[in-house]
Design a protein around this motif. Structure first.
Motif, mmCIF file in Angstrom:
data_model
loop_
_atom_site.group_PDB
_atom_site.id
_atom_site.type_symbol
_atom_site.label_atom_id
_atom_site.label_comp_id
_atom_site.label_asym_id
_atom_site.label_seq_id
_atom_site.Cartn_x
_atom_site.Cartn_y
_atom_site.Cartn_z
ATOM 1 N N ASP A 128 0.842 -1.243 -0.369
ATOM 2 C CA ASP A 128 0.381 0.428 -0.032
ATOM 3 C C ASP A 128 1.205 1.600 0.027
ATOM 4 O O ASP A 128 1.662 1.186 0.591
ATOM 5 C CB ASP A 128 -0.932 -0.368 1.114
ATOM 6 C CG ASP A 128 -1.952 1.160 1.007
ATOM 7 O OD1 ASP A 128 -2.216 1.490 0.162
ATOM 8 O OD2 ASP A 128 -1.923 1.459 2.206
ATOM 9 N N ARG A 129 0.732 1.941 -1.060
ATOM 10 C CA ARG A 129 1.077 3.638 -0.875
ATOM 11 C C ARG A 129 0.703 4.112 0.164
ATOM 12 O O ARG A 129 2.119 5.248 0.944
ATOM 13 C CB ARG A 129 1.478 4.171 -1.829
ATOM 14 C CG ARG A 129 1.635 3.492 -3.740
ATOM 15 C CD ARG A 129 1.303 4.888 -4.058
ATOM 16 N NE ARG A 129 2.118 6.012 -4.583
ATOM 17 C CZ ARG A 129 2.370 6.568 -5.119
ATOM 18 N NH1 ARG A 129 1.262 6.611 -5.927
ATOM 19 N NH2 ARG A 129 2.767 7.759 -5.265
ATOM 20 N N HIS A 130 -0.420 4.681 0.905
ATOM 21 C CA HIS A 130 -0.331 5.524 1.594
ATOM 22 C C HIS A 130 -0.680 4.500 2.969
ATOM 23 O O HIS A 130 -1.747 3.988 3.889
ATOM 24 C CB HIS A 130 -1.845 6.409 1.924
ATOM 25 C CG HIS A 130 -2.448 7.065 2.244
ATOM 26 N ND1 HIS A 130 -1.263 8.271 2.318
ATOM 27 C CD2 HIS A 130 -3.145 7.685 3.249
ATOM 28 C CE1 HIS A 130 -2.288 9.251 3.768
ATOM 29 N NE2 HIS A 130 -3.098 8.730 3.826
ATOM 30 N N MET A 131 0.340 5.044 3.717
ATOM 31 C CA MET A 131 0.362 4.288 5.584
ATOM 32 C C MET A 131 0.729 5.457 6.295
ATOM 33 O O MET A 131 2.515 5.795 5.955
ATOM 34 C CB MET A 131 0.845 3.685 5.490
ATOM 35 C CG MET A 131 0.441 1.905 4.231
ATOM 36 S SD MET A 131 1.840 0.816 4.893
ATOM 37 C CE MET A 131 3.028 1.131 3.586
ATOM 38 N N PRO A 132 0.665 5.867 7.453
ATOM 39 C CA PRO A 132 1.196 6.430 8.276
ATOM 40 C C PRO A 132 2.741 6.105 8.604
ATOM 41 O O PRO A 132 2.733 4.849 8.427
ATOM 42 C CB PRO A 132 -0.262 6.057 10.017
ATOM 43 C CG PRO A 132 -0.534 4.998 9.739
ATOM 44 C CD PRO A 132 -0.780 4.436 8.171
ATOM 45 N N GLY A 133 3.534 6.485 9.684
ATOM 46 C CA GLY A 133 4.899 6.429 9.773
ATOM 47 C C GLY A 133 5.463 6.303 7.996
ATOM 48 O O GLY A 133 6.097 7.507 8.088
ATOM 49 N N MET A 134 6.336 5.241 7.935
ATOM 50 C CA MET A 134 6.620 4.706 6.687
ATOM 51 C C MET A 134 5.289 4.246 5.674
ATOM 52 O O MET A 134 5.034 3.521 5.646
ATOM 53 C CB MET A 134 7.772 3.731 7.515
ATOM 54 C CG MET A 134 8.625 3.252 6.094
ATOM 55 S SD MET A 134 10.004 2.163 7.002
ATOM 56 C CE MET A 134 11.559 3.031 6.132
ATOM 57 N N SER A 135 5.453 5.154 4.724
ATOM 58 C CA SER A 135 4.784 5.537 3.840
ATOM 59 C C SER A 135 5.588 4.040 2.914
ATOM 60 O O SER A 135 5.993 3.552 3.275
ATOM 61 C CB SER A 135 5.108 6.614 2.681
ATOM 62 O OG SER A 135 5.972 6.557 2.116
ATOM 63 N N GLY A 136 5.119 3.785 1.677
ATOM 64 C CA GLY A 136 4.434 3.196 1.297
ATOM 65 C C GLY A 136 6.072 3.243 0.232
ATOM 66 O O GLY A 136 6.664 2.462 -0.257
ATOM 67 N N ASP A 137 5.546 4.029 -0.489
ATOM 68 C CA ASP A 137 6.943 4.737 -1.183
ATOM 69 C C ASP A 137 8.558 5.120 -0.330
ATOM 70 O O ASP A 137 9.330 4.570 -1.075
ATOM 71 C CB ASP A 137 6.875 6.217 -1.576
ATOM 72 C CG ASP A 137 5.246 6.860 -2.263
ATOM 73 O OD1 ASP A 137 4.792 5.318 -2.831
ATOM 74 O OD2 ASP A 137 4.674 7.588 -2.768
ATOM 75 N N ASP A 138 8.005 5.154 0.594
ATOM 76 C CA ASP A 138 9.296 5.000 1.853
ATOM 77 C C ASP A 138 9.864 3.926 1.535
ATOM 78 O O ASP A 138 11.300 2.737 1.270
ATOM 79 C CB ASP A 138 9.308 5.685 3.148
ATOM 80 C CG ASP A 138 8.975 6.961 3.130
ATOM 81 O OD1 ASP A 138 9.414 7.511 1.716
ATOM 82 O OD2 ASP A 138 8.151 7.626 3.941
ATOM 83 N N VAL A 139 9.231 2.208 1.790
ATOM 84 C CA VAL A 139 9.035 1.260 2.356
ATOM 85 C C VAL A 139 10.038 0.864 0.670
ATOM 86 O O VAL A 139 10.901 -0.049 0.556
ATOM 87 C CB VAL A 139 8.173 0.134 2.212
ATOM 88 C CG1 VAL A 139 7.885 -1.192 2.061
ATOM 89 C CG2 VAL A 139 7.518 0.564 3.591
#
Length: 192
Positions: free
Chosen positions: A59-70
């Protein structure tokens, strides 16, 4: 495990902070592939570091570490697998710069999520197969041409041989009924 025998051994990680959504996707994959679910980017990274994961549904939109960051962190760590973004975030021009392998907009039905797992399994299998062939050809020709003492104690030869073994194991898991490995092994590479 029941289901499609070719996808049954694929190790899939579903990553979504919305537990109901993540669990729903995992339920759609249960019995089809080996699936694990996590609910944060940080947990996803530690799971990938600790176990062999073939495909990440992220998933792209997550609190903390976003999917883009992952995704960025997976690339930085040299993750060897496939990443599929499964998200409600409408793609924009920025996706051109993102190193994911596929992008699905939520909601995703059972057939589509299974189809993308099978497609990404095949792509990963054939990428791994190419790397295996390269490593195994080097090992096979050296074993055929050199005395065993010349290559068995050589650090680089041992590393290539171990890598070939790891790659072969993964290919056989991802392509369980494909005879391509047997055909490769049947080629005589000695006595040049």
């Amino acid at each position: 495990m029941s289901g499609n025998d070719s996808a049954a051994n694929v190790r899939t990680l579903v990553v979504d902070d919305e537990r109901e959504v993540a669990d729903a996707y995992a339920l759609r994959l249960r019995g089809y592939c080996d699936v694990e679910t996590v609910y944060s980017g940080e947990t996803a990274l530690s799971t990938v570091a600790d176990t062999s994961v073939d495909i990440v549904l992220l998933d792209r939109h997550m609190p903390g570490m976003s999917g883009d960051d992952v995704l960025s962190e997976l690339v930085e760590r040299g993750y060897y697998g496939r990443v599929v973004m499964v998200t409600a975030v409408d793609p924009g021009i920025e996706v051109l710069e993102m190193p994911f392998d596929d992008y699905l907009c939520k909601p995703v039905d059972r057939e589509d999520i299974r189809a993308v797992i099978d497609q990404q399994r095949r792509i990963l299998a054939y990428e791994t197969l190419g790397e295996y062939f390269s490593a195994e050809a080097k090992r096979a020709v050296l074993e055929a041409e050199l005395d065993a003492t010349e290559h068995r104690d050589h650090e680089r030869f041992v590393a290539v041989a171990e890598r070939a073994d790891r790659l072969e194991t993964r290919v056989r898991r991802l392509l369980p009924d494909d005879g391509v490995l047997d055909r490769f092994d049947g080629i005589d590479r000695g006595e040049m």
